[in-house]
Structure formats: structure tokens, C-alpha cells
Design a protein around this motif. Structure first.
Motif, mmCIF file in Angstrom:
data_model
loop_
_atom_site.group_PDB
_atom_site.id
_atom_site.type_symbol
_atom_site.label_atom_id
_atom_site.label_comp_id
_atom_site.label_asym_id
_atom_site.label_seq_id
_atom_site.Cartn_x
_atom_site.Cartn_y
_atom_site.Cartn_z
ATOM 1 N N UNK A 299 0.816 -1.213 0.000
ATOM 2 C CA UNK A 299 0.000 0.000 0.000
ATOM 3 C C UNK A 299 0.854 1.268 0.000
ATOM 4 N N UNK A 300 1.923 1.273 0.785
ATOM 5 C CA UNK A 300 2.692 2.494 0.997
ATOM 6 C C UNK A 300 3.974 2.574 0.154
ATOM 7 N N UNK A 301 4.431 1.431 -0.315
ATOM 8 C CA UNK A 301 5.682 1.341 -1.077
ATOM 9 C C UNK A 301 6.912 1.670 -0.241
ATOM 10 N N UNK A 302 6.785 1.654 1.075
ATOM 11 C CA UNK A 302 7.923 1.836 1.983
ATOM 12 C C UNK A 302 7.473 1.541 3.406
ATOM 13 N N UNK A 303 8.423 1.201 4.254
ATOM 14 C CA UNK A 303 8.204 1.095 5.704
ATOM 15 C C UNK A 303 9.408 1.740 6.367
ATOM 16 N N UNK A 304 9.164 2.749 7.204
ATOM 17 C CA UNK A 304 10.262 3.470 7.851
ATOM 18 C C UNK A 304 10.575 2.952 9.248
ATOM 19 N N UNK A 344 11.104 -7.750 9.056
ATOM 20 C CA UNK A 344 11.194 -6.328 8.754
ATOM 21 C C UNK A 344 12.459 -5.886 8.052
ATOM 22 N N UNK A 345 13.512 -6.695 8.103
ATOM 23 C CA UNK A 345 14.812 -6.277 7.585
ATOM 24 C C UNK A 345 14.741 -5.838 6.124
ATOM 25 N N UNK A 346 14.100 -6.619 5.280
ATOM 26 C CA UNK A 346 14.136 -6.319 3.843
ATOM 27 C C UNK A 346 13.447 -4.996 3.511
ATOM 28 N N UNK A 347 12.488 -4.590 4.338
ATOM 29 C CA UNK A 347 11.820 -3.314 4.095
ATOM 30 C C UNK A 347 12.627 -2.144 4.666
ATOM 31 N N UNK A 348 13.167 -2.340 5.857
ATOM 32 C CA UNK A 348 13.895 -1.257 6.520
ATOM 33 C C UNK A 348 15.237 -0.972 5.866
ATOM 34 N N UNK A 349 15.793 -1.953 5.152
ATOM 35 C CA UNK A 349 17.024 -1.710 4.392
ATOM 36 C C UNK A 349 16.831 -0.570 3.395
ATOM 37 N N UNK A 350 15.673 -0.538 2.774
ATOM 38 C CA UNK A 350 15.414 0.463 1.736
ATOM 39 C C UNK A 350 15.303 1.872 2.310
ATOM 40 N N UNK A 351 14.821 1.974 3.544
ATOM 41 C CA UNK A 351 14.556 3.297 4.131
ATOM 42 C C UNK A 351 15.565 3.703 5.194
ATOM 43 N N UNK A 352 16.585 2.841 5.445
ATOM 44 C CA UNK A 352 17.491 3.075 6.591
ATOM 45 C C UNK A 352 16.658 3.295 7.852
ATOM 46 N N UNK A 353 15.741 2.381 8.068
ATOM 47 C CA UNK A 353 14.748 2.543 9.109
ATOM 48 C C UNK A 353 15.188 2.077 10.483
ATOM 49 N N UNK A 392 23.673 -2.779 11.503
ATOM 50 C CA UNK A 392 24.345 -1.530 11.132
ATOM 51 C C UNK A 392 24.766 -1.549 9.669
ATOM 52 N N UNK A 393 25.244 -2.669 9.186
ATOM 53 C CA UNK A 393 25.711 -2.749 7.792
ATOM 54 C C UNK A 393 24.561 -2.555 6.814
ATOM 55 N N UNK A 394 23.337 -2.771 7.280
ATOM 56 C CA UNK A 394 22.161 -2.566 6.427
ATOM 57 C C UNK A 394 21.552 -1.183 6.630
ATOM 58 N N UNK A 395 22.169 -0.375 7.497
ATOM 59 C CA UNK A 395 21.642 0.957 7.762
ATOM 60 C C UNK A 395 20.424 0.966 8.669
ATOM 61 N N UNK A 396 20.196 -0.138 9.389
ATOM 62 C CA UNK A 396 19.019 -0.255 10.259
ATOM 63 C C UNK A 396 19.432 -0.051 11.713
ATOM 64 N N UNK A 397 18.617 0.700 12.451
ATOM 65 C CA UNK A 397 18.864 0.921 13.870
ATOM 66 C C UNK A 397 17.849 0.117 14.689
#
Length: 452
Positions: A299-304, A344-353, A392-397
Motif C-alpha cells: 500500500x505504501x511502497x515503503x516502511x520506515x 522487517x529487515x528487507x523493508x527497513x534496508x530500503x529506508x534506513x529505518x 548496522x551494515x544494512x543501515x538499520x537501527x
């Protein structure tokens, strides 16, 4: 307002540590000791710049650490000298602003607190030199060259010095200038210079027992335990207006803290999707979690951001509880958080979430009659600390929120009526949770207290 600089001394060779690399570069709890130390000053809102003084052999390594962590306040990395005094002088004299405040701190004291730093900075409004010390719990003896006791000073006057030491810049610069030509005295700290040359009174700020200096190999074991229990205070500096148009997924959203997070985030313009068993999403099922996140992404095309507040609290002696009931509590309180991360990892990688999980004050020590709940909350902390470095290597906190006793339906169901003013408001927990999601923090336990 005068700028405040932190000079972090990381140039020691670690001779007493007996290791092949200096102790400041030993890894504890997923990071080098110096990284933990820099983190504290980087996060402190009253520190404007950080100057690192390092062993020249490890300067390139330090540069890599700065790049990896994206430190914004580190303005210089300088080669240290042949002694602590010389290294301190190099750091202090790199500051050009004439009226600056400067804190000199040992890189191997990674447990220095935000409050202690702020107390030192504030004291410089009244005093030109500030030391940090704690009362001595032991009797101090003075011996002579023959290892015989020469004197036993009154313990009430004895204190153990720590760092940071803080100065108004002109005073400490003058102290180092005078020391350059003084070959008769060996100096172990900067306040000793100020006292030697009678440049100012030195005010003592009350230190903290946790402000451990890592000196010997056995200190690493103690440090590892302290990091396991370490938590930080929330910061109110982050504006929730940053949530505008961000996509937030909340598991456990139907009531309590989860509902408060949903409502507060929506009030700031976030696009929030809440899930719980009330809309047929069970956090104990990986398939349920994956399906929920996939629907949001479609629906949103992203998850932050993703938050998991789902939990159950059951009372009873282990012997008396049914195994199915125990396994269900573990599935919801612990395995559910694993599902949240994995899905959640695969979605948060895209947004550095960012991910926020929930622990409890009972994680520090198991509670009788609540053994499963306590142990799952301890597991959440270990999960967050371990996966923070992986993500961290995926930009996820990822961080763990640790609220004290909070007024929620789950608490009322388990403990009955309690005075309202004795409990934390769920809206306050929601505020801190959202600020944590927006922050640069990773791998931290975030305390939320009534008086914070």
C-alpha cells in the motif's frame, strides 16, 4: 554561549593491559571501548566538538571508526605525544576559540554519563578548573621506599579521581605552557598542573562508581557486565514533526503503550498501521507478521519504522505452570520480537529505518513468580545488543525501550488498583519510543522514568 570541546585521550599503548593492541581498541559489547566513549560525547547536546588524540600507529584505524559511525562532532584526529601530559597538551592547544570550555577525558572510561558531563560544563560557569572524584571506600595508606606504612590519612578527606576534568581554556593552556619547561615533576592529570602552578582553585564534582577506567584485563569482564545492564536517558531534543508522512508499523497496537504510540504518531502526520490479535495478527506467528508487513509495503511502497509492544505477563511458580502456557508466553514476549526483526529487515534496508522493541526493568534480575516474563525481557536486551551491530551494515537501527511501571490494561489486570501518581503515563512512553525511532541511537536500552 561559549562552545564546549571534549578532548578524548586515546593515545595510550596499554602497557599494563598486556595485550597486543591498546586497550581502547578492544571490543566490548559489539564496539571498541573508544567507540563507546565517543558515543557518549557525540550524543550530549552540550558538547559542540570532539578532538581525538590517538597513537599515531592507529590513526588510520581511528579514521575508519569515525567513518563507520558517521560521527558529526569529531573535528580533529591528532597524533599523541610520548606521555599523557603531552597528549593532553596537543589536544588542548588545538582549540583556537579563546573562551572555550574544554573537557579532557580518558578514552578508556566508556561509562561516563550525560549528567556527569553536564555537571562539569555547568561548574565552569563558576570555577576555572573542575575535577571529578568519588569518596574512597577503602582506607588509604602511604608507604615509604621500604614498603612500610608512613602515614594513614583520614579517609573522609580521601577521594578517587576520575575524568573528565574540565577547564576554561586559558587556564589549562597556561598550565601546559608552564609544564613544558618543568622537567622535575611527573604529572598524571591536568588538574595536577593547575594546582602545581597555583593557577586556580579546583572544584570537585561528585563522580560515579560506574565511571570505571579499564586498566587491567580483568576490567574487561566487569565492563562487559556493565554494558549488558547499561541504559541511557531519553532526549527531548528530537521533534516528532519529523514523523510527517513516515510509515510506521506497530504490533500490539490495540491497547496500552501500543495504542498510545499509534495515536501520537498519527497526530504528527505519520501513516500508521496497527496490528494485534484483534485484527487477526499474532506476533507469535512469523507468517502473520510477514503478511502484515507485506500488505503495508504494497500500500505504501515503503516502511520506515517498526515497533513491537506485544506482550503477556503471567504469574506463577515455574513448577505449577503448564508447559503450553509457558511456551505461549515465550512465543509472544521473545520469539515475536525475532519475527519482527526477521520479517522487517528487507523493508527497513530500503529506508534506513529503525526498530523499537520493549523490555522491562525486570531484565536486570529475575523476579520470583515471574520467571518467564523476566527472562524473556532479559533476552530482548541481549537480542537488541547483538543484532544492533549486525543491522548496522544494512543501515538499520534497533533499540529497546525500558519503561518503569506504566498505567496499562495489562498492568491493571495483573496487579489491580495502584495509585495513579505512582505509575508512568503510557503517552510519555509513546513519546520517548517515537523519539528513539527518529534518533541515531542503536543497540541501546532507553530508560523511561516518571521524573525524566
Amino acid at each position: 554561549m561559549r562552545k564546549a570541546y571534549a578532548v578524548i585521550l586515546a593515545s595510550g599503548a596499554g602497557a599494563r593491559f598486556c595485550n597486543h593492541i591498546p586497550k581502547q581498541f578492544i571490543k566490548v559489547a559489539g564496539k571498541t571501548i573508544v567507540e563507546h566513549t565517543i558515543d557518549v560525547f557525540e550524543r550530549n547536546e552540550r558538547i559542540d566538538e570532539i578532538i581525538l588524540v590517538v597513537n599515531s600507529l592507529y590513526k588510520n584505524f581511528m579514521d575508519e571508526i569515525i567513518l563507520k559511525n558517521n560521527y558529526r562532532k569529531v573535528s580533529r584526529v591528532l597524533n599523541g605525544g610520548s606521555s599523557r601530559r603531552e597528549s593532553s597538551s596537543i589536544g588542548v592547544n588545538a582549540i583556537e576559540e579563546p573562551n572555550a570550555k574544554v573537557l579532557v577525558h580518558d578514552a578508556v572510561r566508556p561509562f561516563v554519563s550525560r549528567q556527569l558531563i553536564n555537571d562539569c560544563i555547568k561548574a565552569l560557569d563558576t570555577f576555572d578548573a573542575v575535577d571529578v572524584a568519588i569518596p574512597s571506600a577503602d582506607t588509604i595508606i602511604k608507604i615509604n621506599d621500604n614498603a612500610l606504612i608512613d602515614k594513614i590519612p583520614a579517609r573522609k578527606h580521601m577521594m578517587r579521581g576520575q575524568t573528565p576534568q574540565a577547564f576554561n581554556l586559558p587556564v589549562i593552556k597556561k598550565a601546559h605552557l608552564l609544564a613544558e619547561n618543568d622537567r622535575q615533576t611527573e604529572f598524571t592529570d591536568d588538574c595536577g598542573l593547575v594546582l602545581k602552578y597555583k593557577l586556580a582553585d579546583v572544584y570537585v564534582v561528585q563522580g560515579e562508581e560506574r565511571n570505571l577506567k579499564i586498566t587491567y584485563p580483568e576490567d574487561i569482564f566487569m565492563a562487559d557486565k556493565l554494558f549488558q545492564l547499561k541504559s541511557i536517558e531519553p532526549s527531548d531534543d528530537i521533534s516528532l514533526t519529523m514523523l510527517q508522512n513516515k510509515v510506521l508499523v506497530v504490533f500490539g497496537a490495540s491497547r496500552g503503550i501500543g495504542k498510545s504510540i499509534v495515536d501520537l504518531a498519527r497526530s504528527y502526520g505519520a501513516r500508521v498501521h496497527g496490528f494485534s490479535r484483534s485484527n487477526d495478527v499474532n506476533i507469535a506467528s512469523l507468517a502473520n507478521v510477514e503478511t502484515a508487513l507485506a500488505a503495508v509495503y504494497q500500500k505504501e511502497n515503503r516502511i520506515d519504522y517498526i515497533v513491537n509492544t506485544a506482550g503477556v505477563l503471567k504469574m506463577g511458580k515455574l513448577e505449577a505452570r503448564q508447559l503450553d502456557d509457558i511456551l505461549n508466553e515465550i512465543q509472544i514476549n521473545y520469539i515475536g520480537s525475532i519475527h519482527t526483526i526477521k520479517a522487517g529487515i528487507k523493508y527497513l534496508k530500503e529506508s534506513n529505518g529503525s526498530i523499537a522493541l520493549f523490555t522491562s526493568s525486570s531484565y536486570t534480575r529475575g523476579r520470583a513468580l515471574y520467571s518467564i516474563y523476566s527472562s524473556t525481557k532479559a533476552a530482548i536486551v541481549n537480542l537488541v545488543q547483538a543484532t544492533a551491530e549486525e543491522l548496522t551494515v544494512d543501515g538499520i537501527r534497533i533499540n529497546a525501550i525500558n519503561p518503569e511501571r506504566t498505567a496499562t490494561p495489562m498492568r491493571r489486570e495483573n496487579f489491580g488498583h495502584e495509585p495513579e501518581d505512582s505509575l508512568l503515563n503510557a503517552d510519555r512512553v509513546a513519546q520517548v519510543s517515537l523519539q528513539t525511532l527518529l534518533s541515531d541511537l542503536r543497540g541501546q536500552v532507553i530508560d523511561v522514568r516518571k521524573n525524566s
